[in-house]
Design a protein around this motif. Structure first.
Motif, PDB file in Angstrom:
ATOM      1  N   GLY A  47     -19.226  30.179  68.529  1.00 22.24           N
ATOM      2  CA  GLY A  47     -19.545  28.972  69.284  1.00 22.24           C
ATOM      3  C   GLY A  47     -18.858  27.745  68.729  1.00 22.24           C
ATOM      4  N   TYR A  48     -18.779  27.635  67.423  1.00 23.46           N
ATOM      5  CA  TYR A  48     -18.141  26.479  66.805  1.00 23.46           C
ATOM      6  C   TYR A  48     -16.625  26.490  67.050  1.00 23.46           C
ATOM      7  N   ILE A  49     -16.050  27.670  67.031  1.00 23.74           N
ATOM      8  CA  ILE A  49     -14.614  27.790  67.307  1.00 23.74           C
ATOM      9  C   ILE A  49     -14.339  27.407  68.762  1.00 23.74           C
ATOM     10  N   LEU A  50     -15.182  27.898  69.676  1.00 24.49           N
ATOM     11  CA  LEU A  50     -15.015  27.550  71.092  1.00 24.49           C
ATOM     12  C   LEU A  50     -15.211  26.049  71.318  1.00 24.49           C
ATOM     13  N   ALA A  51     -16.146  25.455  70.594  1.00 27.09           N
ATOM     14  CA  ALA A  51     -16.396  24.017  70.725  1.00 27.09           C
ATOM     15  C   ALA A  51     -15.166  23.214  70.285  1.00 27.09           C
ATOM     16  N   VAL A  52     -14.554  23.615  69.185  1.00 27.43           N
ATOM     17  CA  VAL A  52     -13.365  22.913  68.714  1.00 27.43           C
ATOM     18  C   VAL A  52     -12.214  23.079  69.714  1.00 27.43           C
ATOM     19  N   LEU A  53     -12.017  24.301  70.201  1.00 24.21           N
ATOM     20  CA  LEU A  53     -10.956  24.534  71.192  1.00 24.21           C
ATOM     21  C   LEU A  53     -11.217  23.747  72.466  1.00 24.21           C
ATOM     22  N   GLY A  54     -12.459  23.760  72.934  1.00 20.53           N
ATOM     23  CA  GLY A  54     -12.811  23.025  74.144  1.00 20.53           C
ATOM     24  C   GLY A  54     -12.604  21.533  73.981  1.00 20.53           C
ATOM     25  N   ALA A  55     -13.012  20.997  72.843  1.00 21.26           N
ATOM     26  CA  ALA A  55     -12.851  19.561  72.588  1.00 21.26           C
ATOM     27  C   ALA A  55     -11.368  19.190  72.515  1.00 21.26           C
ATOM     28  N   ALA A  56     -10.571  20.009  71.839  1.00 20.08           N
ATOM     29  CA  ALA A  56      -9.138  19.724  71.723  1.00 20.08           C
ATOM     30  C   ALA A  56      -8.469  19.758  73.106  1.00 20.08           C
ATOM     31  N   LEU A  57      -8.790  20.773  73.897  1.00 21.08           N
ATOM     32  CA  LEU A  57      -8.222  20.862  75.245  1.00 21.08           C
ATOM     33  C   LEU A  57      -8.709  19.701  76.105  1.00 21.08           C
ATOM     34  N   GLY A  58      -9.953  19.301  75.913  1.00 15.82           N
ATOM     35  CA  GLY A  58     -10.486  18.161  76.655  1.00 15.82           C
ATOM     36  C   GLY A  58      -9.731  16.886  76.347  1.00 15.82           C
ATOM     37  N   VAL A  59      -9.461  16.640  75.088  1.00 13.05           N
ATOM     38  CA  VAL A  59      -8.721  15.440  74.692  1.00 13.05           C
ATOM     39  C   VAL A  59      -7.310  15.465  75.296  1.00 13.05           C
ATOM     40  N   LEU A  60      -6.638  16.612  75.211  1.00 17.33           N
ATOM     41  CA  LEU A  60      -5.285  16.719  75.774  1.00 17.33           C
ATOM     42  C   LEU A  60      -5.286  16.506  77.281  1.00 17.33           C
ATOM     43  N   THR A  61      -6.265  17.090  77.963  1.00 20.45           N
ATOM     44  CA  THR A  61      -6.337  16.966  79.418  1.00 20.45           C
ATOM     45  C   THR A  61      -6.619  15.525  79.837  1.00 20.45           C
ATOM     46  N   ILE A  62      -7.547  14.887  79.163  1.00 26.13           N
ATOM     47  CA  ILE A  62      -7.876  13.498  79.505  1.00 26.13           C
ATOM     48  C   ILE A  62      -6.695  12.581  79.239  1.00 26.13           C
ATOM     49  N   ARG A  63      -5.986  12.789  78.153  1.00 19.55           N
ATOM     50  CA  ARG A  63      -4.786  11.983  77.864  1.00 19.55           C
ATOM     51  C   ARG A  63      -3.721  12.199  78.930  1.00 19.55           C
ATOM     52  N   SER A  64      -3.538  13.446  79.347  1.00 16.20           N
ATOM     53  CA  SER A  64      -2.539  13.743  80.373  1.00 16.20           C
ATOM     54  C   SER A  64      -2.923  13.113  81.712  1.00 16.20           C
ATOM     55  N   GLN A  65      -4.203  13.145  82.053  1.00 17.26           N
ATOM     56  CA  GLN A  65      -4.650  12.513  83.295  1.00 17.26           C
ATOM     57  C   GLN A  65      -4.411  11.003  83.253  1.00 17.26           C
ATOM     58  N   LYS A  66      -4.718  10.392  82.124  1.00 17.19           N
ATOM     59  CA  LYS A  66      -4.507   8.954  81.973  1.00 17.19           C
ATOM     60  C   LYS A  66      -3.012   8.627  82.068  1.00 17.19           C
ATOM     61  N   ALA A  67      -2.173   9.437  81.428  1.00 17.52           N
ATOM     62  CA  ALA A  67      -0.724   9.219  81.474  1.00 17.52           C
ATOM     63  C   ALA A  67      -0.207   9.334  82.907  1.00 17.52           C
ATOM     64  N   LEU A  68      -0.730  10.287  83.679  1.00 17.44           N
ATOM     65  CA  LEU A  68      -0.303  10.449  85.062  1.00 17.44           C
ATOM     66  C   LEU A  68      -0.708   9.233  85.891  1.00 17.44           C
ATOM     67  N   ARG A  69      -1.921   8.738  85.694  1.00 21.63           N
ATOM     68  CA  ARG A  69      -2.368   7.535  86.401  1.00 21.63           C
ATOM     69  C   ARG A  69      -1.528   6.315  86.019  1.00 21.63           C
ATOM     70  N   ASN A  70      -1.083   6.272  84.773  1.00 18.01           N
ATOM     71  CA  ASN A  70      -0.319   5.116  84.292  1.00 18.01           C
ATOM     72  C   ASN A  70       1.149   5.135  84.720  1.00 18.01           C
ATOM     73  N   LYS A  71       1.601   6.202  85.348  1.00 16.38           N
ATOM     74  CA  LYS A  71       2.992   6.266  85.817  1.00 16.38           C
ATOM     75  C   LYS A  71       3.310   5.106  86.750  1.00 16.38           C
ATOM     76  N   LEU A  72       2.338   4.701  87.539  1.00  9.19           N
ATOM     77  CA  LEU A  72       2.564   3.630  88.502  1.00  9.19           C
ATOM     78  C   LEU A  72       2.546   2.246  87.860  1.00  9.19           C
ATOM     79  N   ASP A  73       2.180   2.159  86.583  1.00 16.49           N
ATOM     80  CA  ASP A  73       2.131   0.863  85.903  1.00 16.49           C
ATOM     81  C   ASP A  73       3.508   0.220  85.767  1.00 16.49           C
ATOM     82  N   ARG A  74       4.557   1.024  85.785  1.00 17.35           N
ATOM     83  CA  ARG A  74       5.919   0.487  85.672  1.00 17.35           C
ATOM     84  C   ARG A  74       6.404  -0.138  86.981  1.00 17.35           C
TER      85      ARG A  74
END
Length: 173
Positions: A47-74
């Motif tokens: 469970g702890y290993i899955l939690a770490v993997l899930g959290a890491a993937l969550g951070v990467l996904t949220i950053r990627s979503q934010k980066a995609l939304r920010n494409k129009l900022d230019r």
């Protein structure tokens, strides 16, 4: 963002594949965290290993979503940008996942790129011999000298699309 115009719809259709990929990433990391919670409640170390993997993937996904939304900022004038996407002279080249407007080049590979043509210095073509066929690569070079690969023509069937991309970029630069 609420879609109000045909230009906005065209943009979101263009980035749809990336959006789907990010939604899938979100489903996976939420599922990993749910499985981690169940495993932790069951008393397992997994469970702890899955939690770490899930959290890491969550951070990467949220950053990627934010980066995609920010494409129009230019984009200084988004309304004009979206209007350009539906103008008659705008060209979409599906072979290269490329849209060329009078002021922008939009490209989707693994990521979405928006190149304001006013920031570009020149269009270049690199040629490399691949057996009996010459492979051509189309670059947009910005004013700082950074080359952005736009298209690679590796087959004869792609030559017409490659030439169209070259001429559109060259004419709009």
């Amino acid at each position: 963002m609420e879609i109000r115009t045909a230009g906005q719809q065209k943009y979101y259709d263009f980035i749809e594949e990336r959006e789907k990929s990010l939604r899938l990433g979100m489903i996976i990391w939420i599922s990993l965290l749910a499985a981690a919670l169940l495993a932790i409640l069951a008393g397992g170390m997994l469970g702890y290993i899955l939690a770490v993997l899930g959290a890491a993937l969550g951070v990467l996904t949220i950053r990627s979503q934010k980066a995609l939304r920010n494409k129009l900022d230019r984009i200084a004038d988004r309304e004009d940008f979206f209007n350009q996407l539906i103008e008659a002279e705008t060209v979409e080249i599906p072979d290269y996942r490329l849209i060329i407007t009078r002021e922008y080049a939009l490209q989707y590979r693994n990521e979405v790129f928006i190149y304001p043509l006013k920031d570009m210095d020149k269009v270049e073509v690199g040629i490399r011999q691949q057996g009996e066929y010459r492979q051509k690569t189309l670059f947009l070079t910005d004013k700082a000298g950074v080359r952005n690969e736009i298209a690679v023509c590796g087959r004869r069937e792609q030559e017409r699309a490659f030439d169209l991309a070259y001429h559109m970029l060259h004419d709009n630069l």
